[in-house]
Design an enzyme around this catalytic site. Structure first.
Site, PDB file in Angstrom:
ATOM      1  CE  LYS A 124      16.773   1.022  12.647  1.00 21.51           C
ATOM      2  NZ  LYS A 124      18.158   1.279  12.249  1.00 21.51           N
TER       3      LYS A 124
ATOM      4  CG  ASP B 197      22.986   2.079  -2.007  1.00 27.77           C
ATOM      5  OD1 ASP B 197      22.836   1.517  -0.903  1.00 27.77           O
ATOM      6  OD2 ASP B 197      22.046   2.318  -2.778  1.00 27.77           O
TER       7      ASP B 197
ATOM      8  CE1 TYR C 148      14.032   2.769  11.638  1.00 27.28           C
ATOM      9  CE2 TYR C 148      12.410   3.152  13.377  1.00 27.28           C
ATOM     10  CZ  TYR C 148      13.683   3.339  12.859  1.00 27.28           C
ATOM     11  OH  TYR C 148      14.595   4.085  13.566  1.00 27.28           O
TER      12      TYR C 148
ATOM     13  NE  ARG D 233      18.017   9.051  -1.692  1.00 26.28           N
ATOM     14  CZ  ARG D 233      16.776   9.324  -1.325  1.00 26.28           C
ATOM     15  NH1 ARG D 233      15.989   9.974  -2.118  1.00 26.28           N
ATOM     16  NH2 ARG D 233      16.329   8.957  -0.142  1.00 26.28           N
TER      17      ARG D 233
ATOM     18  N   GLY E 248      25.138   7.189   6.270  1.00 24.33           N
ATOM     19  CA  GLY E 248      24.017   8.079   6.617  1.00 24.33           C
ATOM     20  C   GLY E 248      24.524   9.334   7.324  1.00 24.33           C
TER      21      GLY E 248
ATOM     22  N   GLY F 203      22.098  12.561   7.687  1.00 24.17           N
ATOM     23  CA  GLY F 203      20.773  12.422   8.298  1.00 24.17           C
ATOM     24  C   GLY F 203      20.732  13.178   9.623  1.00 24.17           C
ATOM     25  CD  GLN F 204      16.572  13.986  14.200  1.00 27.04           C
ATOM     26  OE1 GLN F 204      16.116  12.838  14.121  1.00 27.04           O
ATOM     27  NE2 GLN F 204      16.126  14.874  15.072  1.00 27.04           N
TER      28      GLN F 204
END
Ligand code: AKB
Length: 316
Positions: free
Chosen positions: A144, A51, A140, A37, A9, A12-13
């Site tokens: 987690k 992935d 989510y 992606r 990832g 991402g942010q």
């Protein structure tokens, strides 16, 4: 020994801010980015396509580079997870399980991103303790919470050195967040700069725990670099910086942009926000590995407006 770091990832942010720090510390050639992606063009670094759900690809990549540390950030967030709960379970759980299995076989140190989403509406919402009722109501949050249990299990059963924090909402200007409930606290800055107005998807009295990205990156590196004995929690640490209502953020922006206006039109994300804590007790992170935040609401708002203005002007 030089580290070989894998980041999942990476675009991402969090990854967007974390990767340059890791590259500074370990050298660009030693930080391997696993992109699925949205791989940005002209990115300067070692990128591999793959992935996290594909265990064999992951295993060969980890062996190819002799990886010694993994920052596992790849995850669907709360709002996207509600749109596609099956996919959220698949990516968040199977991705983590693959990482933990391969890491324990190869003695790799792991950082994994948890979230305040592990809490739910039955959790005390103010000064939420480290150990408390955990009954999340989003997919989510379910992933987690299960992920935290899995991390602790791998530590206890296989002595895997896995470390984690429960991130609050993160505010940053380099990458836009995608699919979270706390995204309004970033989107509001884009609205302010581009249109001098913003329509907010939560009520004005919604208070959530938030953190400026520089603090989040510092916490991530601090917990990973702390001596092993200092990491006493192997599920995930509560982590906090600032809490404010959407209205307080509006007022803070108005100190610099007097004509800025906000309308409040809560949507389905309000329900998620209402199930999360308002403030977090992170005293164990502070005492175990010395966590301190540096950015308050005023400092964060000032820097967000300045940096985002620069970024958006440069794009024109
Ligand atoms: C989200 O809103 O889903 C995330 C989080 C708090 O984990 N930013």
């Amino acid at each position: 020994m030089s580290e070989k770091v894998l980041v999942t990832g990476p675009f991402g942010q969090i990854g967007t801010d974390l990767v340059p720090e890791l590259q500074k510390r370990h050298g660009k050639e030693n930080v391997i980015l696993l992109g699925h992606r949205h791989i940005p063009e002209n990115f300067d670094g070692v990128i591999e396509r793959g992935d996290v759900r594909n265990r064999e690809d992951l295993r060969s990549l980890i062996e190819k580079y002799n990886i010694t540390q993994i920052f596992h950030l790849a995850s669907l967030l709360s709002a996207t997870g509600e749109k596609n709960p099956q996919l959220a379970w698949d990516v968040n759980m199977n991705g983590l399980k693959n990482i933990l299995d391969i890491a324990s076989e190869n003695d790799i140190k792991v950082f994994w991103a948890s979230s305040i989403a592990v809490f739910g509406s039955t959790t005390p919402r103010d000064n939420t303790p480290q150990r408390t009722i955990l009954e999340p109501t989003t997919m989510y949050g379910v992933t987690k919470l299960a992920g935290e249990m899995l991390c602790q299990y791998y530590f206890l059963k296989y002595c895997l050195d896995v470390r984690s924090v429960r991130y609050p909402g993160l505010i940053s200007y380099k990458a836009e967040p995608g699919g979270g409930t706390t995204d309004y606290a970033v989107d509001i800055f884009y609205g302010a700069i581009m249109e001098n107005k913003y329509t907010c998807f939560v009520r004005e009295d919604t208070v959530l725990p938030m953190m400026y990205m520089d603090d989040a990156i510092r916490a991530t590196l601090m917990i990973m670099e702390a001596e092993k004995e200092k990491i006493k929690i192997r599920t995930s640490y509560n982590l906090a910086a600032i809490s404010f209502s959407a209205k307080e953020l509006e007022e803070e922006i108005k100190k610099q942009m007097v004509d800025f206006s906000v309308e409040y039109e809560p949507d389905e994300r309000q329900k998620i926000a209402d199930s999360w804590p308002r403030t977090i007790d992170d005293s164990e992170a502070r005492s175990d590995w010395g966590w301190r935040h540096e950015f308050d609401l005023g400092k964060m708002t000032k820097i967000m407006l300045e940096k985002l203005r620069g970024k958006l002007t440069a794009k024109k």
